[in-house]
Design a protein around this motif. Structure first.
Motif, short mmCIF file in Angstrom:
data_model
loop_
_atom_site.label_atom_id
_atom_site.label_comp_id
_atom_site.label_asym_id
_atom_site.label_seq_id
_atom_site.Cartn_x
_atom_site.Cartn_y
_atom_site.Cartn_z
N ASP A 56 -7.57 6.33 -2.83
CA ASP A 56 -7.91 5.54 -1.65
C ASP A 56 -6.68 4.70 -1.30
O ASP A 56 -6.32 3.78 -2.03
CB ASP A 56 -9.11 4.63 -1.96
CG ASP A 56 -9.51 3.79 -0.76
OD1 ASP A 56 -8.74 3.73 0.22
OD2 ASP A 56 -10.59 3.18 -0.82
N HIS A 94 -7.07 0.82 -1.25
CA HIS A 94 -7.68 0.16 -2.39
C HIS A 94 -6.52 -0.35 -3.25
O HIS A 94 -5.78 0.43 -3.81
CB HIS A 94 -8.54 1.18 -3.14
CG HIS A 94 -9.15 0.67 -4.40
ND1 HIS A 94 -10.44 0.21 -4.46
CD2 HIS A 94 -8.65 0.54 -5.65
CE1 HIS A 94 -10.71 -0.18 -5.69
NE2 HIS A 94 -9.65 0.01 -6.43
N CYS A 95 -6.37 -1.64 -3.33
CA CYS A 95 -5.21 -2.18 -4.04
C CYS A 95 -5.43 -2.10 -5.55
O CYS A 95 -6.44 -2.55 -6.06
CB CYS A 95 -4.96 -3.63 -3.63
SG CYS A 95 -3.48 -4.30 -4.38
N ASN A 96 -4.47 -1.52 -6.22
CA ASN A 96 -4.60 -1.30 -7.67
C ASN A 96 -3.34 -1.81 -8.37
O ASN A 96 -2.78 -1.15 -9.22
CB ASN A 96 -4.81 0.21 -7.91
CG ASN A 96 -5.05 0.53 -9.37
OD1 ASN A 96 -5.71 -0.24 -10.07
ND2 ASN A 96 -4.50 1.64 -9.84
N MET A 144 -13.21 6.82 6.14
CA MET A 144 -12.88 5.72 5.23
C MET A 144 -12.52 4.46 5.99
O MET A 144 -12.10 4.49 7.14
CB MET A 144 -11.78 6.13 4.26
CG MET A 144 -10.42 6.26 4.84
SD MET A 144 -9.33 6.61 3.42
CE MET A 144 -7.80 6.75 4.26
N ASP A 170 -7.05 -8.71 -5.36
CA ASP A 170 -8.35 -8.05 -5.26
C ASP A 170 -8.15 -6.63 -4.76
O ASP A 170 -7.25 -6.37 -3.97
CB ASP A 170 -9.23 -8.71 -4.19
CG ASP A 170 -9.69 -10.06 -4.62
OD1 ASP A 170 -9.52 -10.37 -5.80
OD2 ASP A 170 -10.20 -10.79 -3.76
N ALA A 171 -9.05 -5.76 -5.16
CA ALA A 171 -8.98 -4.38 -4.68
C ALA A 171 -9.05 -4.35 -3.15
O ALA A 171 -8.45 -3.51 -2.50
CB ALA A 171 -10.12 -3.56 -5.28
N ALA A 172 -9.75 -5.31 -2.56
CA ALA A 172 -9.95 -5.30 -1.11
C ALA A 172 -8.92 -6.14 -0.37
O ALA A 172 -9.07 -6.41 0.82
CB ALA A 172 -11.36 -5.80 -0.79
N CYS A 173 -7.87 -6.56 -1.05
CA CYS A 173 -6.96 -7.54 -0.44
C CYS A 173 -6.27 -7.01 0.82
O CYS A 173 -5.97 -7.77 1.73
CB CYS A 173 -5.93 -8.04 -1.45
SG CYS A 173 -4.66 -6.83 -1.81
N ALA A 181 0.83 -1.20 0.00
CA ALA A 181 0.00 0.00 0.00
C ALA A 181 0.87 1.26 0.00
O ALA A 181 0.52 2.27 -0.60
CB ALA A 181 -0.94 -0.01 1.21
N GLN A 227 2.33 1.65 -3.41
CA GLN A 227 1.27 2.15 -4.27
C GLN A 227 1.15 3.68 -4.20
O GLN A 227 0.96 4.33 -5.22
CB GLN A 227 -0.04 1.54 -3.78
CG GLN A 227 -0.80 0.85 -4.83
CD GLN A 227 -2.19 0.44 -4.40
OE1 GLN A 227 -2.67 -0.50 -4.93
NE2 GLN A 227 -2.85 1.12 -3.48
N LYS A 286 -15.97 3.02 1.15
CA LYS A 286 -14.85 3.66 0.46
C LYS A 286 -14.70 5.07 1.05
O LYS A 286 -15.58 5.49 1.81
CB LYS A 286 -15.12 3.71 -1.04
CG LYS A 286 -16.38 4.46 -1.45
CD LYS A 286 -16.45 4.46 -2.96
CE LYS A 286 -17.40 5.48 -3.57
NZ LYS A 286 -18.71 5.59 -3.02
#
Lengths: 88, 640, 363
Positions: free
Chosen positions: B207, B210-212, C264, B169-172, A47, A50, C234
Motif C-alpha cells: 500500500d 501506508h507509512c511503514n 484505494m 502513524d501508518a496513516a500519517c 512515500a 518507501q 485500504k
C-alpha cells in the motif's frame, strides 16, 4: 509529472510528491527490474522513498542533493546493503 | 493575547468552580438532580469550549466526565464519593491546564499521559490507573539501541547530543505529513537511520500510502531546537537528551546506559537482598563459633566475612538507590488543592513547598499524598483563620502554609507549618473528655504537649460541626495510622495564636529495618531502632513510684517506666540493674525495662497475619539468622 | 440578505460563529442558546438558514431539528463533532431533513479559523439557497416506520424515455463512479437502496465527508442496501456488485495490480478543494480503465467537483448522468456538468437507479 519512464529507465525529477509513489510503484510492477535515475531529483516524499526501500530497484544515477545522498541513497543501492536496518 | 483565548480563560474559570460547587453539593446531598444537572451543564459547555483550542487531552477527560454525569442524570450511574472525586480530579486538572494555556500557550507535555490516567479512573477503580510513572532518568531502550549503532558519532561529537526517534502513524500521509522532510529539518543531524517499522510486504500488495517507517537519529543541536521541529507530530516522536557529564567521552556514554525496569523486578531484587542480609548476619555467629574452635581459621573467616558484609551493604545501598524517587511528584497536586480548598473556605493562603528534590524510597513517596492532603485540609480549615480574624489579630490577611521535606540521617522529616490560630490544649482536653477519649483526671495529668497529641486519637474532631473541607473527624487518626503503617510517626507542635507544625518522621527506605533484640524473661523480642530514643542501664534505686506506676529521672526529665515482661503478660523478675529501652510516645519519652539486651540485626519486618494481627503492639515478625522467628514490637502501641 | 440563526449552548462557539458570519456583508445573525430558544424565535426571526449544535442540554439538536422541520421548514446545517457518534447523529439529522453539516471547530482549529471560515460560510450560504421539499421527510419517515431495520429495495422503473445516448455496456461490464456532496447521503440512500442484489457492476462513491463520517455512512447504507457496501480504508480489489464508499479526509482512486483493479484511499490532493474528490476518482479510473467501461454519476452538491473529469469521460466515450435540478438539494456539481455539456443524461434522483439497471441489463 515528475516520475516518467524513458528508455526503460524510471526518471524521478524535481520535487517528487506523494502521489508519485503510486505512479512509481505502477512502473516498477509493470516491468520488473526497471532501474531508477535520481540525478535530477531535488526532494523525495517519504512515500516515494518507501516504495524504493520496499522494492529495491537498482539505481542508475545518484541524486545531487546532499541529504538524499547521505541518508536515502544508502537505502537504495541493492548491491551494497542487504535488507533490514541500514548501518550508517 | 488571542481574543478568543482571553474569553475562554474567563469562561473556563467561571465554569470550573461552578462545576466544583455543584459536585461539592453532591457530596452533601448525593443524587440531588438539580446539582447533577448544574455540574453536567458546566462540564458540557467547558468541553465545547476546550475543543476550540489545542487541548485534546482536556477534551477527552471532560467528555468522560460528561458521560458519567449523563449516566447519573439518567439514573444509570450512582454518584458516590469515588466518582465525585474523579470528577473533581478532572476539573482540577483542566483548571491547571487552563492556567498553562494562559502562561505557556499550550498544555504541558505530559497532558496526554495524565489524561489517560484520569480516564482509567472512569473505567474502574483508582488502583487500575497504576502507579505514577517513575520519572527518573531511565533511558529508553531505543536510545540504548541508537547509542549502540551510532557509537562512532557519539564518540566524535563535541557537545551534548539529543537522540530522536520518530515513528509516524501508518496513516500519517493522509494528514499531509512527510516524515523525511520533517526529519531533514532537524538541525545538526549527526546520524539518521530510516528503517521499516514492519517487514516490507511483496510489491504487488504494497500500500503506497501506508507509512511503514521509523526514523531515528542523533543531533548535536540543543534539545529545544530538536523539540521545536518534532513538536508538530506530538507523541509520534520521542527525544532524549544525553548529558555529557564528563570530558571523557566513554564515561558519558556509560552514564546513560541505563534502562527502564518493571517495578516488580526491583521489588523481588529487594526481597532477595533482604534475605541475603539475614544470611550475612547468620554468618557472623558461625564465624565467631569457628574462631573459638580454630584460631587459625578464625581470622581468615572473619576477614572473609567482613568483605562479604561490605559487599552486601554495597548491594543493599544500590538496590535502595534504584528505588529512590524525588518526593516532589508525589505532592505536586497539593498547591492546586490548597488553592481550591482555601477558595472554598474564603481564605487567602500562600503555600510553599521546600525540599521537593529529596529522594526517598518509592514506597514512602507513594504513601505521602493522602496523609499530607488531610493535614493540609486541616491546617486550612482549623489552623489558618479567616482574613478578618487574622487582621484583627494583627497578622497579615494572607495565611502562610509551608510544607518542607528534609533528610535527617536515615529519616525523612516532613513538616507542615501554618501561621494560624494554633491548637488550644485546654479546648482539646475538654473535647477529649467530652468524647470519652480520656477521663477528666486523666486529662488533667497531661501536659499541654501531650494534650495536643490527643488530636490523633480515634474519634477525635476539633470542629463542633462536620465541616465541608476536613471531613468527619476521622482525619487525624487516619493520618497517624497511615504514617505508622509506613514505619513513621507524627508529632505536632503548636502555639496558640502563632500556628502549628505537624511533623512526620518517616524512614527514607522501606527495605530492611534495624532491630534491637531484647529479652523479657525467657522470651526474645525485637524492637525497631527507629522507635528507640536511647538505651540505658540504671540501678534499681533510681526508680521511684509515681501515682500507680513508676518513673525515673533521665537527663533531667521524669520518664514513666513500664516493664516489658508485664506488658507481655509475664511476671517481673527483680534485679539490681535495670536495663532500659527509651521510646517515644508522641513527644513524651517512656522507658521500657527489659531483662537483657540482645544483638542488633538488619532484617526485614514482615507484616503479621492471622491471630497475631489482632494483638496490639506487634508490628510484625522477623526471621533471625538461626531460624528463630521473633515478634517485632511496636512500643507505642504496646504501651498505649 | 441571508438571515442566519446560530443555535449553540456554548457562548464561545456562538461568539466564534457570530464573528465569522458577522464579517460577511450579506448575513444577518441571531443566536439562540438552546433548542427551546431556537424554536421560540423561529417564526419571529424567520431565518433563511440555521446552524444547529447537536449536543445541547434540554432539547437537543435532533429534537430541535425535528421541530423546525414541522413548524417552519428551514435549511439547517448541523454543527457536528467529528466522531463516530457524531457521524451517526449527523446522518440521522440529514435523514430528518438537515441539508448539510460542518465540523465542529476542534483541536487547534482556533489557529486555523481563517482557513476554516470560508468553507463554513460557503456551506451555510449554499444551504440557505437549498431546496427543501416539505414532503421529502414525510416520505422518509413513513418508509422508516413501515420497513423496520432492513429496507427492501423497491424495484425502480424508468419512466418515459430510455437511452438518450448511444452507449452500450461492454462485455466485461462497467464500473459506476458516483460523486456527490451537500445533500448526498439521502440521495445515495435513494439511489443505492433501489438497486437489487443482482446489479452486476461495482460502484465507487466519492461523497464529500470527513473520515469519521464515511465509515458510518457505509454501515448505514450496508444495512439498507441489497448490495454489499463498504468503506475503502485500504487497497481493496474491486468486485462486481459491490459498493465502495471512499474514506473521508482522503481521495478514492482506482489503480491496477496485475490483472486486478483495486480501489484505494490516497492522501488528499492539495490542488483540489473537496475530498474524496470526484474528479480524482474519475481521473484515476481513466488512467487504468477504458473510458467506455465507465459510468459517471454526479449528484447533489455545491461546487463543481467531478464536472471537469466527467466532461472528459463523456468526451472519451464514457457514459455520464447528472442529477436533475428538480431533485438536487444543491444543483452545483450536476449543474456544472450540464453546463459544460458533459452530461449524457439528466435524471431526477428517483430515476437514476432505474437507468443504471437498464444500462446493465444484458441485451
Amino acid at each position: 509529472m515528475s516520475v516518467r519512464v524513458a528508455d526503460g529507465i524510471i526518471l524521478l525529477e524535481g520535487r517528487c510528491r506523494i502521489e508519485e509513489a503510486e505512479t512509481l510503484l505502477g512502473y516498477l510492477l509493470e516491468v520488473p527490474g526497471r532501474r531508477v535515475d535520481l540525478s535530477a531529483c531535488e526532494t523525495l516524499h517519504s512515500a516515494v522513498v518507501q516504495i524504493m526501500m520496499a522494492t529495491r530497484p537498482v539505481m542508475a544515477s545518484k541524486p545531487v542533493d546532499p541529504f538524499l545522498c547521505a541518508y536515502v541513497v544508502p537505502l537504495l543501492e541493492t548491491e551494497r546493503s542487504p535488507s533490514g536496518p541500514v548501518p550508517l | 493575547m488571542d481574543e478568543l483565548l482571553a474569553q475562554f480563560l474567563i469562561e473556563a474559570r467561571e465554569l470550573v468552580p461552578e462545576a466544583l460547587a455543584a459536585l461539592e453539593g453532591l457530596r452533601q446531598e448525593p443524587g440531588d438532580a438539580g446539582r447533577i444537572d448544574a455540574a453536567f451543564r458546566a462540564i458540557h459547555t467547558l468541553k465545547g469550549s476546550v475543543a476550540l483550542f489545542d487541548m485534546a487531552p482536556a477534551g477527552r477527560i471532560l467528555h468522560a466526565a460528561e458521560d458519567l454525569l449523563e449516566g447519573a442524570r439518567a439514573n444509570r450511574v450512582r454518584l458516590d464519593l469515588a466518582p465525585i472525586a474523579t470528577l473533581v480530579a478532572c476539573l482540577d486538572r483542566v483548571d491547571a491546564w487552563v492556567d498553562a494555556m494562559e502562561t505557556e500557550g499550550r498544555l504541558p507535555h505530559d497532558a496526554g499521559t495524565v489524561a489517560a490516567r484520569l480516564l482509567l479512573r472512569f473505567g474502574g477503580s483508582e488502583e487500575d490507573a497504576g502507579p505514577e510513572p517513575i520519572t527518573s532518568q531511565a533511558v529508553p531502550d531505543w536510545v540504548t539501541a541508537i547509542l549502540d549503532r551510532e557509537a562512532a558519532s557519539v564518540k566524535g561529537a563535541a557537545g551534548d547530543l539529543v537522540a530522536f526517534r520518530y515513528t509516524p502513524d501508518a496513516a500519517c500521509f493522509f494528514r499531509g505529513d512527510d516524515p523525511l522532510a520533517l526529519v531533514a529539518a532537524i538541525p545538526e543531524t549527526l546520524a539518521l537511520a530510516i528503517r521499516p517499522r514492519d517487514p516490507w510486504p511483496e510489491a504487488d500488495v504494497l500500500d503506497p500510502f501506508h507509512c511503514n517507517l521509523v526514523l531515528e537519529g542523533l543531533s548535536a543541536a540543543p534539545m529545544t531546537a530538536v523539540q521545536a521541529v518534532l513538536r508538530v507530530v506530538g507523541e509520534q516522536a520521542a527525544v532524549f537528551a544525553m548529558p555529557r557529564q564528563m570530558d571523557e567521552v566513554g564515561v558519558a556514554y556509560d552514564a546513560v546506559r541505563t534502562f527502564r525496569i518493571d517495578e516488580r523486578r526491583i521489588d523481588s531484587l529487594v526481597d532477595h537482598v533482604g534475605e541475603l542480609v539475614v544470611i550475612g548476619n547468620s554468618l557472623a555467629s558461625i564465624v565467631a563459633n569457628a574462631a573459638q574452635s580454630d584460631t587459625g581459621l578464625g581470622p581468615r573467616l572473619r576477614a572473609f566475612q567482613t568483605e562479604l558484609d561490605r559487599g552486601i551493604l554495597a548491594m543493599q545501598r544500590s538496590v535502595i538507590a534504584v528505588r529512590l524517587v524525588p518526593v516532589g511528584p508525589a505532592v505536586r497536586r497539593l498547591p492546586r488543592l490548597v488553592r481550591d480548598i482555601a477558595d472554598t473556605l474564603g481564605k487567602d493562603v500562600a503555600f510553599v513547598i521546600e525540599g521537593e528534590a529529596i529522594e526517598v524510597d518509592k514506597a514512602i513517596a507513594d504513601i505521602l499524598f493522602e496523609p499530607l492532603l488531610h493535614l493540609v485540609r486541616n491546617a486550612l480549615d482549623h489552623g489558618i483563620e479567616a482574613p478578618e480574624r487574622r487582621i484583627a489579630a494583627g497578622k497579615p490577611a494572607q495565611g502562610r502554609l509551608r510544607l518542607r521535606f528534609a533528610r535527617s540521617g536515615e529519616q525523612l522529616h516532613v513538616s507542615l507549618k501554618d501561621d494560624g490560630a494554633g491548637i488550644d490544649p485546654a479546648r482539646i482536653r475538654a473535647i477529649a473528655v467530652e468524647r470519652g477519649i480520656v477521663t477528666g483526671e486523666g486529662s488533667a495529668l497531661l501536659d499541654d504537649r501531650s494534650a495536643t497529641h490527643l488530636i490523633f486519637s480515634p474519634g477525635f474532631s476539633t470542629c463542633d460541626q462536620v465541616s465541608d473541607v476536613s471531613g468527619r473527624g476521622v482525619g487525624m487518626d487516619a493520618v497517624r495510622r497511615a504514617v505508622e503503617a509506613a514505619g513513621g510517626r507524627i508529632e505536632v507542635e503548636s502555639a496558640i495564636g502563632a500556628g502549628s507544625t505537624m511533623l512526620l518522621v518517616l524512614p527514607l527506605s522501606a527495605i530492611t529495618t534495624r532491630l534491637l533484640v531484647v529479652a523479657a524473661g525467657e522470651d526474645r523480642y525485637a524492637i525497631p531502632f527507629d522507635r528507640i530514643a536511647e538505651t540505658a542501664t540504671v540501678s534499681a534505686e533510681q526508680i521511684v513510684p509515681v501515682g500507680g506506676g513508676e518513673a525515673l529521672v533521665l537527663r533531667d526529665a521524669t520518664v514513666p517506666l513500664l516493664h516489658l515482661s508485664e506488658l507481655v503478660g509475664r511476671g517481673r523478675a527483680p534485679s539490681e540493674r535495670v536495663r532500659l529501652v527509651v521510646t517515644h510516645m508522641n513527644t513524651e519519652r517512656i522507658a521500657l525495662a527489659i531483662d537483657a539486651f540482645g544483638e542488633r540485626v538488619d532484617s526485614m519486618v514482615r507484616p503479621v497475619s492471622g491471630l497475631l494481627a489482632t494483638v496490639p503492639g506487634i508490628a510484625g515478625t522477623t526471621l533471625m539468622s538461626n531460624g528463630e522467628v521473633l515478634l517485632v514490637l511496636d512500643p507505642e502501641r504496646l504501651i498505649g | 440578505m441571508t438571515r442566519l440563526l446560530i443555535v449553540d449552548d456554548s457562548p464561545l462557539m456562538r461568539r466564534l460563529l457570530s464573528d465569522i458570519f458577522g464579517q460577511q456583508e450579506d448575513f444577518v445573525v441571531a443566536t439562540a442558546r438552546s433548542g427551546e430558544e431556537a424554536i421560540a424565535v423561529l417564526t419571529e426571526f424567520a431565518p433563511d438558514v440555521v446552524t444547529l449544535d447537536i449536543h445541547m442540554p434540554g432539547m437537543d439538536g435532533l429534537q430541535c431539528l425535528d421541530r423546525i422541520m414541522l413548524e417552519r421548514p428551514t435549511p439547517v446545517v448541523m454543527v457536528s463533532a467529528l466522531t463516530a457518534e457524531g457521524a451517526e447523529e449527523t446522518l440521522e439529522a440529514m435523514s430528518l431533513g438537515a441539508v448539510d453539516f460542518v465540523p465542529k471547530p476542534g483541536g487547534a482549529i482556533s489557529l486555523e479559523i481563517d482557513a476554516l471560515a470560508p468553507l463554513l460560510v460557503e456551506k451555510v450560504r449554499a444551504a440557505a439557497r437549498a431546496r427543501l421539499s416539505r414532503t421529502a421527510r414525510l416520505a422518509e419517515r413513513v418508509r422508516l416506520q413501515s420497513a423496520g431495520t432492513r429496507r427492501r429495495p423497491k424495484p425502480a422503473r424508468t419512466r418515459g424515455r430510455v437511452m438518450p445516448v448511444e452507449w452500450a455496456a461492454p462485455e466485461d461490464g462497467a464500473i459506476v463512479l458516483i460523486g456527490t456532496s451537500t445533500g448526498g447521503p439521502p440521495a445515495l440512500d435513494a439511489v443505492l437502496t433501489a438497486l437489487p442484489a443482482t446489479f452486476p457492476w461495482p460502484i465507487l462513491v466519492a461523497q464529500h465527508m470527513p473520515a469519521s463520517f464515511t465509515g458510518q455512512l457505509a454501515r448505514r447504507l450496508d444495512r439498507a442496501c441489497a448490495l454489499a457496501v463498504g468503506e475503502v480504508a485500504k487497497p481493496t480489489p474491486i468486485e462486481p456488485g459491490h459498493i465502495y464508499i471512499g474514506r473521508g479526509d482522503a481521495d478514492l482512486i482506482v489503480t491496477r495490480r496485475g490483472a486486478r483493479l483495486v480501489a484505494m484511499p490516497a492522501p488528499e490532493d492539495p490542488d483540489r478543494l473537496w475530498h474524496p474528490s470526484a474528479d480524482r476518482l474519475v481521473e484515476s479510473a481513466l488512467g487504468v480503465v477504458a473510458p467506455e467501461r465507465l459510468v459517471g454519476v454526479l449528484m447533489t452538491g455545491m461546487g463543481d467537483d467531478g464536472a471537469e473529469l466527467m466532461t472528459e469521460l463523456h468526451a472519451r466515450g464514457g457514459l455520464t448522468i447528472a442529477e436533475a435540478e428538480e431533485s438536487a438539494v444543491v444543483w452545483g456539481m450536476p449543474g456544472a456538468l450540464v453546463e459544460r455539456g458533459g452530461a449524457a443524461m439528466i435524471l431526477p434522483r428517483d430515476r437514476i437507479a432505474g437507468a443504471l439497471l437498464e444500462l446493465a441489463r444484458p441485451r
